[in-house]
Design an enzyme around this catalytic site. Structure first.
Site, PDB file in Angstrom:
ATOM      1  N   TYR A 137      50.610 142.324  62.380  1.00 30.76           N
ATOM      2  CA  TYR A 137      49.827 142.961  63.450  1.00 30.76           C
ATOM      3  C   TYR A 137      48.658 142.061  63.845  1.00 30.76           C
ATOM      4  O   TYR A 137      48.496 141.689  65.023  1.00 30.76           O
ATOM      5  CB  TYR A 137      49.318 144.340  62.989  1.00 30.76           C
ATOM      6  CG  TYR A 137      48.224 144.894  63.862  1.00 30.76           C
ATOM      7  CD1 TYR A 137      48.488 145.237  65.185  1.00 30.76           C
ATOM      8  CD2 TYR A 137      46.927 145.057  63.378  1.00 30.76           C
ATOM      9  CE1 TYR A 137      47.470 145.724  66.000  1.00 30.76           C
ATOM     10  CE2 TYR A 137      45.914 145.541  64.183  1.00 30.76           C
ATOM     11  CZ  TYR A 137      46.193 145.869  65.494  1.00 30.76           C
ATOM     12  OH  TYR A 137      45.190 146.339  66.294  1.00 30.76           O
ATOM     13  N   LEU A 189      41.284 156.794  58.713  1.00 28.82           N
ATOM     14  CA  LEU A 189      40.569 157.606  57.720  1.00 28.82           C
ATOM     15  C   LEU A 189      39.960 158.886  58.299  1.00 28.82           C
ATOM     16  O   LEU A 189      40.213 159.982  57.772  1.00 28.82           O
ATOM     17  CB  LEU A 189      39.467 156.753  57.065  1.00 28.82           C
ATOM     18  CG  LEU A 189      38.613 157.490  56.038  1.00 28.82           C
ATOM     19  CD1 LEU A 189      39.456 157.934  54.851  1.00 28.82           C
ATOM     20  CD2 LEU A 189      37.452 156.605  55.564  1.00 28.82           C
ATOM     21  N   GLY A 282      46.945 145.077  51.538  1.00 22.29           N
ATOM     22  CA  GLY A 282      46.383 144.356  52.682  1.00 22.29           C
ATOM     23  C   GLY A 282      45.025 144.832  53.144  1.00 22.29           C
ATOM     24  O   GLY A 282      44.486 144.299  54.118  1.00 22.29           O
TER      25      GLY A 282
END
Ligand code: UFG
Length: 321
Positions: A137, A189, A282
């Site tokens: 990405y 989140l 990641g």
């Protein structure tokens, strides 16, 4: 100005499209609705359903500039299916840039990302810091930034890339319409924490509590979507022929996952149970932007720098039973 907003049915694109309409621009949205929602396109904007690779016929109607949001943006999906990101993000954008060139559209504002930096060496991150993305990405977005620099140098394109840190909150337009985050696959989140307060999940998972941060959880720089969106209007005015400028966009202060959950508890009045889970692959420990460059050069400052106001707006915008 007459403006094409790709991805204008998505979370950030729809807020920018709404602000552009409010500022008096003529706006058309191009979105394939793979992740966006047709009802997020603001009243007053035209809507064309299609991919960015199909932008040619739309652009030939004559536009002054493109604001380019359409993208695949799930980090984990990009690791599992990198071709989707190289083809969709990079391939699609190259087709869009070529269509712009053929139609004589010479300005673009592009949604880049903090993910272009990868694991940072220092905090806050400056635009001149190394770009070493740790997933496809971020790599696909960095490749687009590189292409924009080349197109600016070769063809006189005027381009601005905005590197977003953690975008959150909701925007209430002047007509009272509310634009909020509503991804079918929600990885972020704040919406995940607020979903617990709504009773949609029993608890929120904290991905890792053993990072080298004060409370062991990851630190991020949260920026209100209305502030982020406003930067695009400044960037549009700043697009200059033959130049590609890159700006970070964050609030400049970091909050840990535990701190975010605490603010969500305060705002919602809900206990929001949290459980510690494994690290998410990641995730860098700390990602905080220096936004000094955009402040200095474009005069941008956040109107809503406090995490509490970001969470309050996100919470207020959610439909409650
Ligand atoms: N997190 C949790 N629980 C959740 C969701 C997230 O603990 O349910 C944690 C993550 O592990 C991370 C932090 O909360 O430490 C923030 O996660 P988000 O998914 O909200 O945001 P990211 O920082 O991962 O993602 C942002 C942008 C991406 C970009 C990335 C760069 O949204 O587009 O930064 O690392 F790729």
């Amino acid at each position: 100005m007459k403006l094409l907003v790709t991805g204008g049915a998505g979370y950030i694109g729809s807020v920018v499209a709404a602000q552009l309409v409010e500022a008096g621009h003529e706006v058309a949205v191009l979105d394939d609705l793979s992740t966006g929602h047709a009802d997020a396109v603001p009243a007053g904007a035209a809507f064309v359903q299609g991919t960015i690779a199909e932008a040619g016929p739309v652009l030939s109607q004559g536009f002054d500039a493109v604001l380019h949001f359409a993208a695949k943006s799930l980090v984990a999906e990009s690791v599992a299916d990198p071709a989707k990101y190289w083809t969709g993000n990079l391939g699609g954008t190259l087709a869009l840039l070529e269509a712009m060139r053929q139609a004589g559209v010479d300005r673009i504002v592009f949604s880049s990302t903090a993910a272009t930096y990868g694991e940072p060496e220092r905090s806050p991150i400056l635009e001149t810091d190394p770009t070493r993305p740790t997933n496809p990405y971020g790599a696909s977005k960095l490749a687009i930034d590189t292409a924009l620099t080349a197109f600016a140098g070769l063809y006189g394109l005027g381009a601005v890339s905005l590197r977003y840190f953690n975008v959150a909150g909701a925007y209430t337009a002047r007509d009272g319409r509310v634009y909020r985050e509503r991804h079918d696959v929600e990885t972020h989140l704040i919406p995940n924490v607020l979903a617990v307060a709504l009773g949609e999940h029993p608890s929120v998972k904290v991905f890792g509590a053993d990072y080298p941060t004060p409370d062991g959880t990851c630190v991020r720089d949260y920026i209100h979507v209305a502030d982020l969106s406003r930067a695009h209007l400044l960037a549009l005015d700043a697009c200059a022929p033959g130049r590609h400028d890159i700006y970070n966009l964050g609030s400049g202060s970091g909050f840990s996952v535990q701190e975010v959950i605490a603010v969500c508890r305060e705002v919602t009045g809900h206990p929001i149970p949290a459980e510690i889970a494994d690290r998410r692959p990641g995730d860098p420990a700390v990602l905080v932007a220096s936004s000094d460059k955009i402040h200095r050069e474009l005069g941008w400052t956040p109107d809503h720098p406090s995490l509490k106001s970001i969470v309050t707006d996100a919470w207020t915008a959610l439909p409650k039973n």
